[in-house]
Structure formats: C-alpha cells, structure tokens
Design a protein around this motif. Sequence first.
Motif, PDB file in Angstrom:
ATOM      1  N   PRO A  91      28.293 -35.949  13.109  1.00  0.00           N
ATOM      2  CA  PRO A  91      29.908 -36.413  12.804  1.00  0.00           C
ATOM      3  C   PRO A  91      30.250 -36.198  11.407  1.00  0.00           C
ATOM      4  O   PRO A  91      31.670 -35.725  11.318  1.00  0.00           O
ATOM      5  N   PHE A  92      29.601 -35.875  10.260  1.00  0.00           N
ATOM      6  CA  PHE A  92      30.022 -35.481   9.090  1.00  0.00           C
ATOM      7  C   PHE A  92      30.876 -34.119   8.965  1.00  0.00           C
ATOM      8  O   PHE A  92      31.905 -33.887   8.464  1.00  0.00           O
ATOM      9  N   ALA A  93      30.529 -33.284   9.778  1.00  0.00           N
ATOM     10  CA  ALA A  93      31.153 -31.786   9.891  1.00  0.00           C
ATOM     11  C   ALA A  93      32.480 -31.899  10.393  1.00  0.00           C
ATOM     12  O   ALA A  93      33.190 -31.050  10.326  1.00  0.00           O
ATOM     13  N   MET A  94      32.902 -33.224  11.183  1.00  0.00           N
ATOM     14  CA  MET A  94      33.850 -33.275  12.009  1.00  0.00           C
ATOM     15  C   MET A  94      35.011 -34.150  11.125  1.00  0.00           C
ATOM     16  O   MET A  94      36.243 -34.285  11.566  1.00  0.00           O
TER      17      MET A  94
ATOM     18  N   ALA B 257      33.627 -41.495  14.495  1.00  0.00           N
ATOM     19  CA  ALA B 257      33.107 -42.750  14.419  1.00  0.00           C
ATOM     20  C   ALA B 257      32.010 -43.098  15.372  1.00  0.00           C
ATOM     21  O   ALA B 257      31.217 -43.874  15.107  1.00  0.00           O
ATOM     22  N   SER B 258      32.141 -42.809  16.670  1.00  0.00           N
ATOM     23  CA  SER B 258      31.359 -43.052  17.688  1.00  0.00           C
ATOM     24  C   SER B 258      30.042 -42.496  17.619  1.00  0.00           C
ATOM     25  O   SER B 258      29.018 -43.178  17.695  1.00  0.00           O
ATOM     26  N   LEU B 259      29.878 -41.214  17.225  1.00  0.00           N
ATOM     27  CA  LEU B 259      28.649 -40.545  16.906  1.00  0.00           C
ATOM     28  C   LEU B 259      27.966 -41.051  15.886  1.00  0.00           C
ATOM     29  O   LEU B 259      26.685 -40.919  15.752  1.00  0.00           O
TER      30      LEU B 259
ATOM     31  N   LEU C 267      34.366 -28.862  17.790  1.00  0.00           N
ATOM     32  CA  LEU C 267      34.660 -29.981  18.639  1.00  0.00           C
ATOM     33  C   LEU C 267      35.682 -30.824  18.114  1.00  0.00           C
ATOM     34  O   LEU C 267      36.568 -30.870  19.180  1.00  0.00           O
ATOM     35  N   ALA C 268      35.867 -30.710  17.055  1.00  0.00           N
ATOM     36  CA  ALA C 268      36.899 -31.852  16.240  1.00  0.00           C
ATOM     37  C   ALA C 268      38.284 -31.030  16.608  1.00  0.00           C
ATOM     38  O   ALA C 268      39.206 -31.602  17.264  1.00  0.00           O
TER      39      ALA C 268
END
Length: 433
Positions: A46-49, A197-199, A179-180
């Motif tokens: 998620p950090f990359a998103m 947030a979910s991931l 993905l984002a």
Amino acid sequence: MASTVTSEPSKESKDSSAPARPGYGQLLRTRGAWTFLLPGFAARQPFAMLTISIVLLVQHTTGSYGAAGAAAAVTGVSMALFAPYSGRLADRHGQRAVLIPGVLVHTVSGLTLTALALAHAPLWALFVAAVPTGASVPQVGPMVRARWGARLKGSPLMTTAAAFESVTDELTFVLGPLLATALCTAVNPAAGLITEASLTLIGGLLFAARKSSQPTVAAAGHARVEHTSALRIPGVRVLIVTFLGIGSVFGGMQVSLAAFTESIGEPGLNGVLYGTFAAGNMLSGLVCGAIAWKTAPQHRLVVGYAALALTASGLWAAHSVLVLAGLGLLVGMCIAPALITGYTLVEGLVPAGARTEAFTWLTGAVALGQAAAVTVAGQLEDRFWGGAGFLVPMGGTLLALATLLALRSRLETRPRGRTVARGVGHRVPVTVD
C-alpha cells in the motif's frame, strides 16, 4: 584503551558447502526468511499507492495539481517526521507493539481523508487529515531489513539482502502506481485510497503476527545495550541528505508524469510511464545484488549517485512518450544502486540496536524529499510549461550529490570502542586499539 569486536569465522569453521559468493538462492534459503518475506511484501504494497492516490483524488476534486501536491506533501512530511520515532520504538519495544496500533490509525485516518476530499472540504481540512495518515504509515520495509539483519548477523549476504529488499520495494512501486492509477481512473477517484487503507490493515496485521522473526528486544537493564539515536552518527546524516535527493526523483516524477500524460490526453499512460521508471530500478537492483563487489560501498555510492544526477538532469527536455519512457528507465536503473549501497552502509555505521531507527530515517528522508518534490513540481506544473516539474529531480539530485562529495569521508566505517554483539558464539574476539 583496548576493546573487543568480533571477527568473521575462519575458513575452517565455515560450511564447506557454501557457494563461493553470496546469491539470491542462498539468501532465500535462510532459515525463517519466508515467514516474514511474504507478509512483509503484502504489508508494504500500500505504501507505493499512497502518494499517487492522494494526488489523483485531490486533483480530481479540486482541479489543481498544486493543491494535490500540497496534500500529498503534508502526508510525506508527517511520515518523514514520525517514522524515525516509530523505528526507535520498534527497536526498544518490538515491532509488533508499534505495528498494530499504527495500522489501525492509518486505516481510519486514510478513510477520513478520502471522505473529506469527496465532500469537497477546504484544503486545510485535508491537511489536518493528512497528518495522521502520514504519521501512521507502517514502516514495514525498515522492519523487514532489521529482520534480515537479525537473521544474517553481519554475513556477506547482507549486501544481497539489501539488493533483494530494494528489488522488492521497486516491485511494489511497479505494481502500486499501476493499481492505484487503474482504480482511480477506471473505477472511482477514491478507489485508490480506499484500497490502500484496506491493504494496509490486512497486510500490516499479518506481518505483525509473525512474532518469531522479529529482532530480539534486549532487556532494559542489560549492561551492554546502548540506546543512542542513529541520527547522532555522522554517516547516517550524510545518507539522509543523499536519500532526500532520491525522494525528489520519486515525487517530481509522480506529479510531472501525471501532468504530462493528462496534457497529451492519455492519463492512463501515467501508470505505464511510472511503472517503466520503477521497472528500471527493479532490474538494476537484481543485477546489483548478483554482483560480488570488490570496491568499497562508499565509492560505489558516489559513482552511482553521479550517474543518477546526470540522467535525472535530462528529464525536463523530454517532449514525447518514447523519449520520456527511455529516460525514465535510465533514471530508475541509477536509483537502485544508490539505495542498495546506502542501506548496506547502515550495517557498518550503526549498532544493531539502532538499525530499525536508521532505516526509518532513510525511508523518512525519501518520503520528505518526495513531499517537497510533489509540492514544488505541482506549483511548477500549474504556473509554467508542461514538464517544468521535471526540473525538481534535477535540482534535488545535484544538490545531494554536492553534499555527498563534500562529506563522503564520513561514510567510512570505523571500529567502535565497545563490544559489538553481531555474531554468534564461535566468532573469535579481536583486540582493537
């Protein structure tokens, strides 16, 4: 006054079946490695998103890249300021104690930021929500690196582990922006942040559950334990400046690529171009980790960083998709060696009890550089010509290179005047004056 450090075991004590040089196969056969690698990969995705999701959502609701960059910048600055304290707490109290509350706060604050943006809340309200969103970003990458350090304990495989982690990071930066961008453009502008947030919640809790692989937390009364801040080490401060420049590349390219692809009417190419940049980083990271280096890491860092500054300086002149993709690939190929070498230097510069903190300082420096870059690049894109934001990676890397050249002597590793518990019991003490 004499003190003792531990040396590497003699050739006779080494396993005769070990390969002549460290490699990825040997690294991945490290006992217990897979117990933290797989959940660690899920938790850091998620950090990359995060940044690109904020930029795309806020730009959609406000119509301004300057506002979008500012909101993302507040998140990055908040993360950069709080990440080292998170790392220090993890060194002292254990990773699980920091991760669980962190992922819960990040999930709630990220969803709050999303709701405020969709409600067209004023920019100051987005800033308020962005602070806890950035401050609570789980520092999974530094924690995984610390777990490698605990497993390998000064082995030559540490350089390979640093390369492997860089490749893993870059794989997330290939997948994450793609993905984002797909979610924000094809599903809903808020889908990127909601998914992030979910991931974070799911991956962070899975990683925290792997208690057996986290570094041991020494007892508070242990006579040899030192809780000195990693920031007091001069070499770490030099690396922080170096990583600030790397962050300027990430942030400058995220905003500028988004603006460029929108200006040509192909916003979907944003993820492709950024993925090409990250793919170059990942491929060079694989090669870097497979080489048995004979030159000192501080020398490799200077050479690699000079190449990064040179290639980043040409981005602003690109005016076509193909040229920009080619330059982005080259820039990405130059980033991985600098990142890998910087993380490798931590092993020799920082005591084991402060390495998670040191890694988070470096990660935070990338985030801070990225935050400053998205702010400046967003303003340049709003006020000047398309592609003006690419001046930010050039300026950031050139300033960092000048600092690195002036202070490179501080990256020399020196024996410390105390016993360094880095090895296992059969290593032989060596007296050092």
